[in-house]
Design a protein around this motif. Structure first.
Motif, PDB file in Angstrom:
ATOM      1  N   ASP A 110     105.961  14.458  63.130  1.00 46.12           N
ATOM      2  CA  ASP A 110     105.964  14.464  64.581  1.00 46.12           C
ATOM      3  C   ASP A 110     107.179  13.701  65.124  1.00 46.12           C
ATOM      4  O   ASP A 110     107.468  12.575  64.697  1.00 46.12           O
ATOM      5  N   GLY A 111     107.892  14.316  66.046  1.00 48.68           N
ATOM      6  CA  GLY A 111     109.100  13.685  66.588  1.00 48.68           C
ATOM      7  C   GLY A 111     108.802  12.385  67.310  1.00 48.68           C
ATOM      8  O   GLY A 111     109.589  11.429  67.242  1.00 48.68           O
ATOM      9  N   LYS A 128     112.174  12.007  74.533  1.00 48.41           N
ATOM     10  CA  LYS A 128     112.395  13.242  73.769  1.00 48.41           C
ATOM     11  C   LYS A 128     113.668  13.962  74.206  1.00 48.41           C
ATOM     12  O   LYS A 128     114.360  14.569  73.385  1.00 48.41           O
ATOM     13  N   GLU A 141     115.793  15.043  70.926  1.00 48.77           N
ATOM     14  CA  GLU A 141     115.709  16.445  70.506  1.00 48.77           C
ATOM     15  C   GLU A 141     117.081  17.133  70.485  1.00 48.77           C
ATOM     16  O   GLU A 141     117.235  18.188  69.890  1.00 48.77           O
ATOM     17  N   ALA A 144     112.875  19.890  67.779  1.00 59.47           N
ATOM     18  CA  ALA A 144     111.477  19.959  67.354  1.00 59.47           C
ATOM     19  C   ALA A 144     110.997  21.408  67.387  1.00 59.47           C
ATOM     20  O   ALA A 144     111.503  22.219  68.165  1.00 59.47           O
ATOM     21  N   ASN A 160     106.102  20.177  67.989  1.00 57.71           N
ATOM     22  CA  ASN A 160     106.825  18.905  68.163  1.00 57.71           C
ATOM     23  C   ASN A 160     107.201  18.239  66.837  1.00 57.71           C
ATOM     24  O   ASN A 160     107.422  17.029  66.770  1.00 57.71           O
ATOM     25  N   ILE A 219     109.650  17.678  63.473  1.00 61.70           N
ATOM     26  CA  ILE A 219     111.065  17.760  63.080  1.00 61.70           C
ATOM     27  C   ILE A 219     111.187  17.794  61.553  1.00 61.70           C
ATOM     28  O   ILE A 219     110.287  17.357  60.837  1.00 61.70           O
TER      29      ILE A 219
END
Ligand SMILES: [Zn+2]
Length: 280
Positions: free
Chosen positions: A21-22, A31, A35, A40, A44, A46
């Motif tokens: 999860d980012g 974010k 991002e 992502a 969401n 990565i």
């Protein structure tokens, strides 16, 4: 490919690829900022790698980090989009080293995505991946992993590490900074977990530092970009700043724990990152 630093011979170890999860990876960083560097997916998540090192140091074979390993349930493996879980042993095969030829194994901490490869299932039985290696771990990490709290219980899996001590005598506890073998240093940094350590392999003035989750990916080369999972965020900031200062001044090679794309490199004057493409 091999990288030589003085007497050190270094090979990259990619012990699996997965997704995280980012928000977990970038904590308080918005974010819209992270991002741009780490896009992502629809969930969401990565891209992540489990990055480690196989090193020949003064005639000994050392494995730094072991990744997620092969013990995840099918459901859990799907949740984290795990690929190449056999990467640990495949990387060793590529450089012609058998698991029972490894002299020492050091993980930076005992989280499931670093210590999972220490053990494997063989016909339903839990086996040590490296049956003849000495395993160096901070005592504070071991104790914390055996006594998790509500926040940390999902991050440790006792099957990953208790077999090193139960019925085997292959774990060697370290309290703080130490030179565990000639040229092989561990530095207790804490922060991410109480017993997190950075591994520093040295030959004269040359050195390679395996950062663990003190520095996960290239965006984390900004001191203030830290993970949501860190237990002591302020300590992470301090230790990161200290490591970067030394790495820049002494031209240390850094290896980032979860960077999927060229995880090794140097910090040049002014803080610019110069990747080492031979460790990719
Ligand atoms: Zn990690």
């Amino acid at each position: 490919m091999t990288v030589r630093l003085g007497d050190l011979e270094l090979y990259i170890l990619i012990a699996g690829r997965w997704k995280a999860d980012g928000g977990l990876m970038f904590g308080v960083v918005p974010k819209v900022l992270w991002e741009k560097q780490k896009p992502a997916d629809g969930n969401n998540m990565i891209d992540m790698a489990c990055v480690g090192l196989i090193a020949r140091v003064n005639g000994k074979v050392i494995v730094c980090e072991t990744g997620i390993g092969t013990k995840l349930s099918e459901k859990r493996a799907l949740q984290v989009a795990l690929r190449e879980p056999e990467g640990l042993l495949h990387s060793l095969q590529r450089v012609g080293i058998r698991a029972d030829e490894v002299d020492a194994v050091i993980t930076t901490h005992l989280h499931w995505d670093h210590a999972g490869g220490l053990t494997r299932l063989d016909g339903g039985c839990l086996e040590l991946t490296f049956p003849k290696a000495r395993h160096f771990i901070q005592r504070s990490e071991w104790d914390f992993a055996l006594d998790p709290n509500v926040r940390t219980q999902a991050t440790y899996v006792t099957d990953d590490f208790t077999p090193l001590a139960d019925g085997n005598n292959l774990v060697e506890f370290v309290d703080g900074d130490a030179e565990v073998l000639p040229g092989v240093h561990v530095r207790h940094v804490g922060g991410h977990t109480p017993g997190s350590q950075v591994i520093v392999l040295r030959s004269g003035e040359l050195a390679c530092a395996v950062t663990g989750d003190l520095v996960c990916q290239t965006p984390h080369l900004r001191v203030g970009w830290t993970m949501a999972a860190d237990i002591e965020p302020l300590r992470v900031l301090q230790e990161k700043a200290r490591l970067f200062e030394e790495a820049e001044k002494h031209r240390w090679l850094l290896l980032l724990s979860h960077e999927p794309d060229m995880p090794a490199g140097y910090i040049e004057e002014g803080g610019r990152w110069r990747p080492e493409p031979r460790l990719a």
